[in-house]
Scaffold this active site. Structure first.
Site, PDB file in Angstrom:
ATOM      1  N   LYS A 200      43.807  35.706  43.345  1.00 58.82           N
ATOM      2  CA  LYS A 200      43.847  37.281  44.221  1.00 58.82           C
ATOM      3  C   LYS A 200      42.746  36.651  45.424  1.00 58.82           C
ATOM      4  CE  LYS A 200      42.200  41.839  43.527  1.00 58.82           C
ATOM      5  NZ  LYS A 200      41.511  42.806  42.673  1.00 58.82           N
TER       6      LYS A 200
ATOM      7  N   SER B  46      40.734  47.492  38.345  1.00 58.55           N
ATOM      8  CA  SER B  46      41.979  45.780  38.770  1.00 58.55           C
ATOM      9  C   SER B  46      42.865  45.184  38.609  1.00 58.55           C
ATOM     10  CB  SER B  46      41.210  46.398  39.987  1.00 58.55           C
ATOM     11  OG  SER B  46      40.659  46.467  40.876  1.00 58.55           O
TER      12      SER B  46
ATOM     13  N   SER C 257      43.638  46.999  41.901  1.00 54.61           N
ATOM     14  CA  SER C 257      43.818  46.697  42.944  1.00 54.61           C
ATOM     15  C   SER C 257      44.435  44.816  43.091  1.00 54.61           C
ATOM     16  CB  SER C 257      42.512  46.377  43.681  1.00 54.61           C
ATOM     17  OG  SER C 257      41.281  45.105  43.256  1.00 54.61           O
TER      18      SER C 257
END
Lengths: 483, 483
Positions: free
Chosen positions: B76, B175, B151
């Site tokens: 990420k 997330s 996210s």
């Protein structure tokens, strides 16, 4: 109207840790800009703080030295504000739960009276970097070497009533932190800085007047002058029908005036909250007990010992116990010479004068304790007169060498041979006939004073080397024989 | 090859069926061919990935094999990766190349993993649909008109589309779990502190936790084995032993006590999801588990408490992005205030600004007690609710999300509707507990996530439960049409 001054001090002292409070970067002073700022100090994305255990330890030492409660649980908070030399956009500090709670110290005033000043608390925090506004053609340069240097902020109660008391308090704090070895105490380099909260009120009034804060004062002398100046300004203002505004003011030592920096209305809302990157610091009793055991002798205790052990005067003991390196220096010399009074006189006199003149700290003194002791021993055994000793000291200071080497090389040995002294005495009496006649004509009780002239002549002829005691005895004896 | 799990790929590499360079190249080609449909990657690290793969192959020949030797993964884009852009999905960090590796990245590198690139995400991890990214929205591989969740939407979509066998993600309010549910993959948010946060760009420090996003529980166990552990650079990382997660995968579930919180099966839950989750529970009953209804009475307070505390921390954490040292700086600032205002005004997107403003407000003088302090009290109540229930049952099971993947733009203009997406997930971040989401069926042809919640540091148990479910069912092996 008679006014009373009320002063509280906030002292920031940089702790002498090798590395920063939340990172492993060096804290050494004077490096090239931004060479001592690591990823954490630069607040790069993703970096996190880790508390320097040594900084905690030093704060606990301070707390114990000022009779304070130690916070068994202390919490780091974030103080949020934007400034270019504050890389994270917040300062990590302690607000509600500081590591050092309420304590006190006693200060001695010039009249010998002592006054107790309460300490509200002391907390740990990080220093910011520096903004440099010169040399950048309308822009500012940021040096983050200082960012993250550990500070202890020592907040007093508003217990001081004069500029002199405030500076005495600051000196005492300085003495304590340097004795503990937790701060180098170098005010010129900013290792210890002082904010003074000053207000005035009609004498006897129970309520405090509106205070102003004088920021970042970096010498004891300026503390006194800044407060005196500010007190006068506030009294003038009120007596002219004005009103003191709560604000931060800057003291300008060149103009000896304070001027407004920012008022409370413009002040930031710092939005303090507990720093989620740091866990509460938990300190147990055994940790505190270990530190208590390892504390060095503190200035007050040392002063008392100097009085008891060395029979120093209250004044000398006070002066010599204030600054640990100086106190250590004194003790070393006094032990060597076994003459504390002589050692104290020389260290507070000739040595202090030279250090002041050359702006040198005693830790960098060119004359070692061995050298000074050697010199004092030659005074004790009458090899040197006091006057010649000063000459030897001068040589020592400038060129080094032991007292014996200097005495030998320069032929400065005291003359104690009575025949040699008698020859000079006779020579003076023979050449100063007018003064001799005055001496004879004078009333006997006036003659003592006149003896000084003849003494001076002998010392001059002997280049200061004649033993003054012997000269005096012989001269008096010979002159009195003429009457 | 692309349907093999991380664990299976490890076996195939060990057998010499293909090299890491071949595997890496194949994935790089696949990403280049397909990712334009999903936009799941921000940065593709072809050169460095092939170098890492080559090194892994060479080391393997010498017998030096780590847990993840030669296995391709992606991070990420909020994990700092030395030499690669770390953007956090923001214009603010579009130019930021980290000089250092996050601890988690370093550990995965040490274990031999190959970094294919950095995955797309909601800006600064703020969002539940991956629509707040500066790099554009990510599309759900199950239906490219729908969001992948957020996210960690890029990571979830990339794993679901078989563009990479495993990714790292981060979970501040759901997330990892919510996008895992919406994309039909396995996601684990460990206990707060289980994985170091050092080098993970902070959103809300007391909530943020990294975790693996994979195709199976077995793969999650393999990833977590490398990622977990105490880090001296993160004071909040847990000093807890790291068990052998894979050793417990096949433990029996007989007698397992499962709690179903009634508040999580109430109004607002999609009937299809309710049905699939109930079916999954019955599967566990068949394995010998006992099920009972439990209550988490403060559930409705989770969203309000979270949306005070997380933005409060964020407002401070994001202060470092000021245009001074790195990141976006506005053109030709006229003065400092202009520099700050325009750099931050232009560099941050609207959701980030909204949360900074909310957080700043919540921490402001006069509002702190009503908002921040109150929310902290609620946080402790919510934690207590969980601890009470977890005394009674081994794990809690619930849906991960109230709805399956929604359409792009559907909730974009309504922040509160978007915040409701995390209603079942963010309570765990408030409590610091571990949770997993695993695929357990479909609703309207879209994946449904089952959430499994355990006590602190019960990751081995969660992985065991998830693995047993995945042995009995094949929901985790379902792939989007056409892949």
């Amino acid at each position: 109207m008679e006014w009373e001054t009320v002063i509280g001090l906030e002292i920031h002292a940089q702790l002498s840790t090798r590395t920063k409070i939340f990172s492993g970067a060096s804290t050494a002073f004077g490096a090239e800009p931004n060479t001592q700022a690591c990823a954490i100090d630069l607040a790069l994305p993703g970096t996190l703080p880790v508390v320097n255990e040594n900084a905690l330890r030093m704060a606990v030492m301070f707390g114990l030295a000022v009779n304070a409660e130690i916070g068994k649980r202390s919490v780091f908070d974030r103080k949020n504000y934007f400034y270019p030399d504050l890389p994270k956009g917040y300062q990590t500090t302690q607000l509600a739960e500081p590591i050092v709670g309420a304590g006190y110290i006693d200060i001695t005033l010039d009249d010998g009276e002592t006054r107790r000043v309460r300490i509200h608390h002391a907390h740990l925090e990080e220093d910011a970097g520096k903004s440099l506004h010169e040399d950048f053609h309308g822009m500012s340069g940021i040096d983050l070497n200082r960012a993250g240097t550990p500070l202890i902020e020592i907040v007093s109660e508003p217990d001081m009533r004069s500029a002199k008391e405030a500076s005495a308090y600051a000196r005492k704090i300085h003495a304590i932190i340097t004795t503990l070895g937790i701060c180098d105490g170098n005010m010129a380099e900013g290792s210890m800085r002082c904010d003074c909260n000053v207000s005035v009120r009609p004498k006897g009034s129970p309520t405090l007047g509106t205070r102003t804060e004088l920021k970042n004062i970096n010498s004891f002398r300026f503390i006194e002058r800044a407060i005196e100046t500010e007190v006068a300004r506030q009294i003038d203002l009120i007596e002219d029908g004005g009103r003191v505004i709560q604000e931060t003011r800057l003291y300008d030592p060149d103009k000896n005036e304070t001027r407004s920096m920012r008022s409370k209305e413009e002040a930031n809302d710092y939005r303090y909250f507990p720093c989620p990157d740091l866990l509460p610091v938990i300190i147990d009793d055994s940790y505190i007990a270990d530190i208590q055991k390892s504390l060095p002798e503190l200035p007050d205790a040392r002063k008392q010992r100097f009085i008891d052990e060395y029979q120093l005067s209250e004044y000398d003991a006070g002066v010599l116990s204030t600054y640990r390196p100086q106190a250590d220096y004194f003790e070393s010399v006094a032990k060597h010479t076994q003459d504390a009074k002589l050692s104290a006189n020389w260290i507070t006199g000739e040595l202090a004068k030279h250090l002041n003149q050359h702006d040198i700290d005693i830790t960098a003194c060119p004359v070692s304790t061995e050298q000074l002791s050697g010199l004092l021993l030659r005074i004790q055994d009458e090899t040197l007169t006091g006057k010649i000793a000063k000459t030897v000291f001068e040589v020592m200071w400038n060129d080094g060498g032991s007292a014996d080497e200097i005495i030998e090389a320069k032929g400065l040995k005291q003359v104690t041979d009575s025949a040699a002294i008698e020859a000079i005495v006779d020579q003076v009496i023979a050449s100063c006939t007018a003064q001799v006649e005055q001496y004879i004509a004078a009333e006997p009780d006036k003659r003592g004073k006149m003896l000084g002239f003849f003494m001076g002549q002998v010392m001059k002829l002997s280049q200061g080397k004649a033993n003054p005691g012997q000269v005096q005895g012989l001269m008096k004896q010979k002159l009195d024989a003429l009457t | 090859m692309f349907n093999l799990t991380l664990t299976e790929l490890a076996t195939r590499l060990a057998q010499g069926d293909f090299s890491s360079v071949e595997l890496t190249q194949a994935y790089l080609d696949r990403i280049q061919a397909l990712d334009s449909q999903y936009n799941s990657f921000i940065t593709l690290a072809a050169d460095s990935a092939l170098e890492q793969a080559k090194l892994a192959d060479e080391l393997r020949k010498k017998g030096q094999v780590g847990l993840l030797s030669g296995l391709p993964i992606a991070h990420k884009d909020l994990f700092c990766t030395a030499g690669l852009k770390t953007s956090c999905g923001s214009k603010m960090l579009d130019n930021f190349i980290s000089p250092y590796n996050a601890t988690l990245v370093e550990r995965l590198n040490q274990a031999g993993a190959v970094t294919l690139g950095k995955t797309n995400m909601d800006e600064f991890a703020m969002g539940s649909s991956n629509e707040s990214s500066y790099y554009g929205p990510v599309r759900n591989p199950w239906d490219t008109d729908r969001v992948p969740g957020g996210s960690s939407g890029g990571s979830a979509a990339a794993v679901a589309a078989r563009l990479v066998p495993a990714c790292t993600g981060s979970d501040t309010g759901g997330s990892i779990r919510q996008p895992a549910a919406l994309c039909g993959i396995t996601g684990l948010k460990p206990t707060y502190g289980r994985i170091s946060r050092y080098g993970m760009v902070a959103y809300a420090s007391s909530f943020d936790q990294a975790g693996p996003m994979t195709r199976s529980a077995e793969d999650a166990a393999l990833m977590l084995q490398v990622m977990a552990g105490l880090d001296p650079l993160d004071s909040t990382s847990a000093d807890q032993p790291v068990p052998d997660y894979r050793a417990h995968l096949n433990d029996s579930l007989a007698g397992l006590k499962i709690g179903l919180p009634k508040e999580y099966f109430a109004e607002g839950l999609d009937p299809g999801i309710a049905q699939q989750v109930q079916a999954a529970i019955q599967e566990f009953e068949r394995m010998g588990a006992q099920v009972k209804e439990v209550s988490l009475p403060n559930t409705e307070l989770c969203i309000p408490a979270y949306y005070i505390l997380a933005p409060a921390e964020a407002s401070s954490n994001l202060s470092r992005f000021d245009g001074v040292r790195y990141g976006y700086r506005c053109e030709s600032p006229v003065d400092l205030e202009d520099l700050y205002k325009r750099s931050r005004g232009e560099g941050f997107g609207s959701e980030v600004k909204r949360r900074i403003m909310v957080g700043t407000y919540a921490l402001s003088e006069g509002f702190y007690d009503a908002y921040y302090r109150k929310a902290q009290q609620i946080r402790r109540m919510i934690q207590q609710d969980f601890l009470t229930v977890l005394k009674d049952v081994d794990v809690i099971m619930a849906p991960t999300t109230p709805q399956p993947a929604f359409k792009l733009g559907e909730k974009n203009s309504d922040p509160v509707a978007m915040y409701m997406e995390d209603i079942y997930t963010l309570s765990l971040n408030l409590a610091g507990l571990p949770g997993m989401s695993i695929p357990c069926g479909q609703s309207q042809g879209l994946p449904v996530g089952l959430q499994i919640i355990g006590s602190y540091f019960s990751e081995a148990k969660l992985l065991n439960i998830a693995h047993q479910f995945q042995l009995a069912t094949d929901w985790h092996q379902q792939s989007p049409a056409g892949l």
